[in-house]
Design an enzyme around this catalytic site. Structure first.
Site, PDB file in Angstrom:
ATOM      1  N   THR A 116       0.812  -1.210   0.000  1.00 33.78           N
ATOM      2  CA  THR A 116       0.000   0.000   0.000  1.00 33.78           C
ATOM      3  C   THR A 116       0.849   1.264   0.000  1.00 33.78           C
ATOM      4  O   THR A 116       0.650   2.164  -0.819  1.00 33.78           O
ATOM      5  CB  THR A 116      -0.956   0.007   1.213  1.00 33.78           C
ATOM      6  OG1 THR A 116      -1.843  -1.112   1.112  1.00 33.78           O
ATOM      7  CG2 THR A 116      -1.775   1.280   1.250  1.00 33.78           C
ATOM      8  N   ASP A 202     -12.165   3.427   2.105  1.00 30.44           N
ATOM      9  CA  ASP A 202     -11.171   3.976   3.041  1.00 30.44           C
ATOM     10  C   ASP A 202     -10.323   5.051   2.375  1.00 30.44           C
ATOM     11  O   ASP A 202      -9.098   5.099   2.565  1.00 30.44           O
ATOM     12  CB  ASP A 202     -10.265   2.856   3.568  1.00 30.44           C
ATOM     13  CG  ASP A 202     -11.026   1.718   4.205  1.00 30.44           C
ATOM     14  OD1 ASP A 202     -12.137   1.948   4.715  1.00 30.44           O
ATOM     15  OD2 ASP A 202     -10.520   0.578   4.179  1.00 30.44           O
ATOM     16  N   TRP A 265      -9.602   1.763  11.691  1.00 30.89           N
ATOM     17  CA  TRP A 265      -8.499   0.929  11.206  1.00 30.89           C
ATOM     18  C   TRP A 265      -7.483   0.711  12.325  1.00 30.89           C
ATOM     19  O   TRP A 265      -7.004   1.664  12.938  1.00 30.89           O
ATOM     20  CB  TRP A 265      -7.837   1.612  10.011  1.00 30.89           C
ATOM     21  CG  TRP A 265      -6.707   0.828   9.414  1.00 30.89           C
ATOM     22  CD1 TRP A 265      -6.619  -0.509   9.281  1.00 30.89           C
ATOM     23  CD2 TRP A 265      -5.491   1.369   8.865  1.00 30.89           C
ATOM     24  NE1 TRP A 265      -5.422  -0.867   8.675  1.00 30.89           N
ATOM     25  CE2 TRP A 265      -4.718   0.265   8.408  1.00 30.89           C
ATOM     26  CE3 TRP A 265      -4.989   2.656   8.704  1.00 30.89           C
ATOM     27  CZ2 TRP A 265      -3.463   0.436   7.813  1.00 30.89           C
ATOM     28  CZ3 TRP A 265      -3.748   2.829   8.104  1.00 30.89           C
ATOM     29  CH2 TRP A 265      -2.999   1.725   7.662  1.00 30.89           C
TER      30      TRP A 265
END
Length: 350
Positions: A116, A202, A265
């Site tokens: 990511t 998100d 998260w």
């Protein structure tokens, strides 16, 4: 189905979306120290080349002017290059686009995935960075890569303190804007004014202290249910200030009642990541349902720091599913409280 923004079109985005017009004073400022032009008419042909050429360890701002066009290629602003400014030299944020097209699951030359963080089109580790009047995008095409299942594709990753984005667009799908810090427990402040962020899952996330003032937050239509989550904060329990949205507009292509305002998260199942999202005095569209917050795996949304205050619009409800700040709490949940810190930083006054 999901809609992707065409980079050459305004589509009601950016300045137009927030009801703002270009401010000639803020758009001006010192003459750029370096010019980036893809056609070779500037000092450098790529944004990264200009960053590499900028002097290290400066104590005064260094301005990189970027001429209109789409500038492709990953950009990294290292910790050794503080006080850089990227200034779009077009009339509108749409005129200057800085973009790349990798996702979490895209493979590096060595055959391993980028992850990511590695997917980010632009990574900012230099403190005091500023961007004005331009667009950051991750152009990863999910439909063209069905073999890639890890589709997080970051447009901008921030890990430094005292960052400003003024009239900037952030375009992507999943994980568009990753506002982070250098380590858990380290505070990193980010201020976004009159800007536009779009995505689906998100798409505003991380542990930074980030203030969004007069911004448009736009949820894309994924063609599924749920259609996505606007925020996924991972604010450390020691930090009283996470994500603050002040006088923003939450809009969508998605159908009514299909998008959550956020979910908590916990990176690597960190129990100390008690995410905070506060949305105050903002317009919220019909895409947000009565139950506006969602669990994240085994982590319940009720244990996170999710609050609203004096929001309005068809998606702005007050119910047991929509925790509200008290007047006393709202009095200290302000832009100044989030950003000022011990050093007296007040970017909203500039």
């Amino acid at each position: 189905m999901r809609r992707r923004t065409f980079l050459g079109m305004s589509s009601g985005l950016g300045i137009v979306a927030t009801g703002m017009v270009p401010d000639p004073v803020r758009a001006g400022g010192p003459r750029p120290d370096l010019i980036v032009a893809a056609d070779g008419s500037g000092d450098h042909g790529t944004v990264q080349a200009a960053v590499d050429a900028a002097p290290a360890a400066r104590t005064e701002p260094f301005v990189i002017g970027v001429r209109p066009g789409t500038h492709l290629g990953q950009v990294i602003v290292p910790k050794t290059k503080p006080l850089l400014e990227f200034r779009g030299l077009g009339r509108r944020p749409e005129d200057v686009v800085i973009a790349d097209d990798r996702a979490n699951g895209t493979l590096k030359p060595d055959g391993t995935p980028w992850g990511t963080s590695g997917s980010a089109s632009v990574t900012i580790d230099g403190a005091g960075f500023r961007a004005v009047n331009l667009t950051f995008a991750n152009l990863f095409d999910e439909a063209a890569h069905p073999e890639i299942t890890n589709r997080q594709a970051v447009a901008v990753l921030t890990r430094a303190d005292r960052l400003v984005f003024d009239r900037v667009r952030f375009l992507g799908n999943q994980d568009t804007l990753y506002v982070n810090s250098s380590a858990a427990g380290v505070v990193a402040r980010v201020y976004l004014r009159d800007s536009y962020v779009e995505g689906d899952v998100d798409f505003i996330f991380g542990r930074a202290t980030a203030v969004f003032q007069r911004c448009r937050i736009h949820s894309l239509d994924r063609g599924s249910t749920p259609n996505g989550y606007v925020t996924a904060p991972s604010t450390d329990i020691t930090n009283p200030y996470g994500l603050l949205f002040d006088r923003c507009r939450f809009t969508a292509d998605a159908p009514a009642g299909t998008v959550f305002l956020g979910r908590p998260w916990h990176p690597s199942q960190d129990p100390n990541a008690i995410g905070q999202t506060v949305i105050r005095e903002s317009w919220i569209g019909t895409h947000i349902p009565d139950l506006a917050w969602s669990d994240f795996g085994t982590w319940p949304w009720e244990d996170a720091r999710f609050r609203e205050f004096h929001n309005f619009g068809p998606g702005a409800l007050v119910s047991e599913n929509r925790p509200q700040l008290t007047a006393e709490q709202a009095a200290v949940a302000t832009i100044e409280a989030y950003l000022t810190g011990a050093d007296g930083w007040r970017p909203q006054r500039c």
